[in-house]
Design a protein around this motif. Structure first.
Motif, mmCIF file in Angstrom:
data_model
loop_
_atom_site.group_PDB
_atom_site.id
_atom_site.type_symbol
_atom_site.label_atom_id
_atom_site.label_comp_id
_atom_site.label_asym_id
_atom_site.label_seq_id
_atom_site.Cartn_x
_atom_site.Cartn_y
_atom_site.Cartn_z
ATOM 1 N N ASP A 22 0.832 -1.211 0.000
ATOM 2 C CA ASP A 22 0.000 0.000 0.000
ATOM 3 C C ASP A 22 0.864 1.258 0.000
ATOM 4 O OD1 ASP A 22 -2.354 -1.425 -0.058
ATOM 5 O OD2 ASP A 22 -2.594 -1.442 2.118
ATOM 6 N N ILE A 23 1.937 1.258 0.799
ATOM 7 C CA ILE A 23 2.829 2.416 0.802
ATOM 8 C C ILE A 23 3.530 2.530 -0.551
ATOM 9 C CG2 ILE A 23 4.921 3.406 1.819
ATOM 10 C CD1 ILE A 23 4.041 2.299 4.511
ATOM 11 N N ALA A 24 3.932 1.397 -1.125
ATOM 12 C CA ALA A 24 4.555 1.422 -2.447
ATOM 13 C C ALA A 24 3.621 2.058 -3.470
ATOM 14 C CB ALA A 24 4.942 0.009 -2.881
ATOM 15 N N LYS A 25 2.337 1.726 -3.386
ATOM 16 C CA LYS A 25 1.369 2.305 -4.323
ATOM 17 C C LYS A 25 1.191 3.802 -4.094
ATOM 18 C CE LYS A 25 -1.477 -1.761 -5.338
ATOM 19 N NZ LYS A 25 -2.833 -2.351 -5.216
ATOM 20 N N LEU A 26 1.242 4.225 -2.841
ATOM 21 C CA LEU A 26 1.159 5.660 -2.564
ATOM 22 C C LEU A 26 2.342 6.400 -3.178
ATOM 23 C CD1 LEU A 26 -0.053 5.722 1.160
ATOM 24 C CD2 LEU A 26 -1.341 6.449 -0.856
ATOM 25 N N ILE A 27 3.521 5.780 -3.133
ATOM 26 C CA ILE A 27 4.692 6.406 -3.747
ATOM 27 C C ILE A 27 4.533 6.427 -5.265
ATOM 28 C CG2 ILE A 27 7.194 6.281 -4.019
ATOM 29 C CD1 ILE A 27 7.350 5.000 -1.249
ATOM 30 N N VAL A 97 2.475 -3.897 -7.737
ATOM 31 C CA VAL A 97 2.930 -2.505 -7.865
ATOM 32 C C VAL A 97 3.193 -2.166 -9.330
ATOM 33 C CG1 VAL A 97 4.669 -0.821 -7.155
ATOM 34 C CG2 VAL A 97 3.906 -2.559 -5.533
ATOM 35 N N TYR A 98 3.753 -3.113 -10.066
ATOM 36 C CA TYR A 98 3.983 -2.924 -11.505
ATOM 37 C C TYR A 98 2.669 -2.590 -12.223
ATOM 38 C CZ TYR A 98 4.464 -4.523 -16.385
ATOM 39 O OH TYR A 98 4.412 -4.620 -17.754
ATOM 40 N N LYS A 99 1.641 -3.375 -11.949
ATOM 41 C CA LYS A 99 0.345 -3.141 -12.616
ATOM 42 C C LYS A 99 -0.213 -1.772 -12.242
ATOM 43 C CE LYS A 99 -1.395 -7.091 -11.160
ATOM 44 N NZ LYS A 99 -2.353 -8.193 -10.917
ATOM 45 N N TYR A 100 -0.036 -1.387 -10.990
ATOM 46 C CA TYR A 100 -0.538 -0.076 -10.561
ATOM 47 C C TYR A 100 0.222 1.049 -11.268
ATOM 48 C CZ TYR A 100 -2.377 3.515 -7.427
ATOM 49 O OH TYR A 100 -2.996 4.624 -6.911
ATOM 50 N N LYS A 102 1.583 0.881 -14.189
ATOM 51 C CA LYS A 102 1.130 0.915 -15.575
ATOM 52 C C LYS A 102 -0.229 1.606 -15.699
ATOM 53 C CE LYS A 102 4.588 -0.848 -17.681
ATOM 54 N NZ LYS A 102 5.316 -0.051 -18.687
ATOM 55 N N GLU A 103 -1.091 1.381 -14.723
ATOM 56 C CA GLU A 103 -2.383 2.080 -14.710
ATOM 57 C C GLU A 103 -2.189 3.593 -14.650
ATOM 58 O OE1 GLU A 103 -4.730 0.686 -11.466
ATOM 59 O OE2 GLU A 103 -4.731 -1.409 -12.153
ATOM 60 N N LYS A 104 -1.124 4.016 -13.995
ATOM 61 C CA LYS A 104 -0.831 5.441 -13.843
ATOM 62 C C LYS A 104 -0.022 6.000 -15.014
ATOM 63 C CE LYS A 104 -2.739 6.146 -9.789
ATOM 64 N NZ LYS A 104 -3.841 7.115 -9.613
ATOM 65 N N GLY A 105 0.244 5.158 -16.006
ATOM 66 C CA GLY A 105 0.973 5.623 -17.189
ATOM 67 C C GLY A 105 2.469 5.696 -17.011
ATOM 68 N N LEU A 106 2.995 4.982 -16.019
ATOM 69 C CA LEU A 106 4.422 5.029 -15.728
ATOM 70 C C LEU A 106 5.143 3.803 -16.268
ATOM 71 C CD1 LEU A 106 4.217 6.131 -11.989
ATOM 72 C CD2 LEU A 106 4.936 7.575 -13.908
ATOM 73 N N ASP A 107 6.422 3.987 -16.597
ATOM 74 C CA ASP A 107 7.292 2.848 -16.835
ATOM 75 C C ASP A 107 7.673 2.234 -15.495
ATOM 76 O OD1 ASP A 107 7.213 3.252 -19.531
ATOM 77 O OD2 ASP A 107 9.275 3.968 -19.735
ATOM 78 N N PHE A 108 8.155 1.008 -15.566
ATOM 79 C CA PHE A 108 8.551 0.306 -14.345
ATOM 80 C C PHE A 108 9.974 -0.211 -14.509
ATOM 81 C CE2 PHE A 108 8.687 -3.050 -11.173
ATOM 82 C CZ PHE A 108 7.967 -2.497 -10.109
#
Length: 349
Positions: A22-27, A97-100, A102-108
């Protein structure tokens, strides 16, 4: 992926998630936030990517080191091994976290610290694999990572030229999709040790690769300067709260710092412009208002022949320039011209 003319900015989560998805997703959400410049009303591109790190604790440290007592304010376990285990997210968590991202339009971007960590690639394919500074000399790991043919980013924080060349030689047996980040593995990095001119060195000697900067300084100035020196990639530790428990939190950027750093980097991209010297159209109004033109320094009358000593320079700048004085000196005045007035062509015969 990286684009010509745009700085590729990586927000490094590292262990700042404190063992929490959850914290990773907030970041991740922080990394993806839009950036706005207020004065000119510019909507600027946010960070490009988020980076996580995967370790295999069986290949991390010796049993003696893993079993040593780790009793301090930032500890998440009685021993260092327990501390590391608490902070380690498994493959499924990284995938979440990777999928999240990608949902935000970010590279991983994924840092892999052991060959066994490549097992996560069965779940997903990161856009880049990152080699931590400490593993630049871990040539078997580099070969295993390169064999995937996923583009790789190398950090030089503990490396000299030989170490870097050895790493590149291993990777290029498989592919040439390599980025090299100048880095100093001192946390935080002392100002006297940063040596940003290494970026210039890398561009001259390794210009066939993308060159960037992984920053461990305090503050936001160094990344912007690095971009001005030609860095194409910036990596910086980030967190949602610099006061959270954890050794990396104080040296990371919080939400305000992230916003200001990205804003400044995106502004530097615009500031750099083209390698030329020219009068930009945006200064035309100021040029006309403030630049100086040839003017009278005394009353001139119709029929007078203008001498150089009759002239000086005043604003505005819409008249003759001093370089054009031969178009004024020796000319006959067509009408009376008061003292301290600009001389225009219609005033001359």
């Amino acid at each position: 992926m990286m684009k010509k003319g745009e700085t590729y900015i990586i927000g490094e989560i590292g262990q700042n998630h404190n063992g929490s998805v959850d914290i990773a997703k907030l970041i991740v959400e922080l990394v993806a936030r839009p950036v706005h410049e207020d004065v000119f009303g510019l909507d600027l591109k946010p960070m490009n990517a988020v980076k996580m790190t995967r370790r295999d604790l069986d290949e991390e440290l010796t049993p003696t080191q893993m079993n040593r007592i780790y009793d301090n304010a930032n500890s998440f376990g009685h021993t260092y091994g327990e501390h590391r285990a608490f902070l380690e997210l498994d493959d499924d968590a990284h995938f979440e976290v990777y999928k999240y991202a990608k949902e935000k339009g970010l590279d991983f971007v994924e840092t892999l610290c052991a060959k066994k960590c490549l097992s996560m690639l069965k779940l997903f394919t990161p856009d880049y694999l990152k080699v931590a500074s400490r593993d630049l000399t871990n040539l078997p790991l580099l070969a295993a990572m390169a064999e995937t043919r996923i583009p790789m980013i190398l950090s030089t924080g503990m490396a000299g030229k030989k170490e870097l060349d050895d790493a590149i030689e291993v990777i290029t047996h498989y592919h040439n999709e390599i980025s090299i980040l100048h880095c100093v593995s001192q946390y935080p990095t002392h100002p006297d040790n940063l040596n940003l001119n290494t970026i210039t060195y890398l561009r001259k000697n390794y210009g066939q690769y993308h060159i960037g900067f992984s920053d461990h300084t305090i503050g936001i100035s160094a990344p912007s300067i690095a971009v001005g020196m030609g860095a194409e990639i910036i990596e910086k530790h980030i967190t949602i709260d610099r006061h959270m428990k954890g050794t990396d939190q104080p040296g990371s950027l919080g939400p305000d710092g992230v916003n200001r750093m990205v804003r400044d980097i995106r502004m530097v991209e615009r500031w750099l412009g083209t390698e030329d010297l020219y009068i930009d159209k945006c200064v035309s109004a100021a040029k006309e208002k403030l630049e100086r033109s040839i003017a009278t320094n005394k009353q001139l009358y119709a029929g007078d022949v203008i001498k150089e000593e009759d002239l000086h320079m005043l604003s505005p700048g819409d008249g003759f320039k001093w370089a054009q004085k031969d178009e004024v000196v020796g000319k006959v005045v067509a009408m009376d011209i008061p003292k301290n007035e600009i001389i225009y062509p219609k005033m001359l015969k």
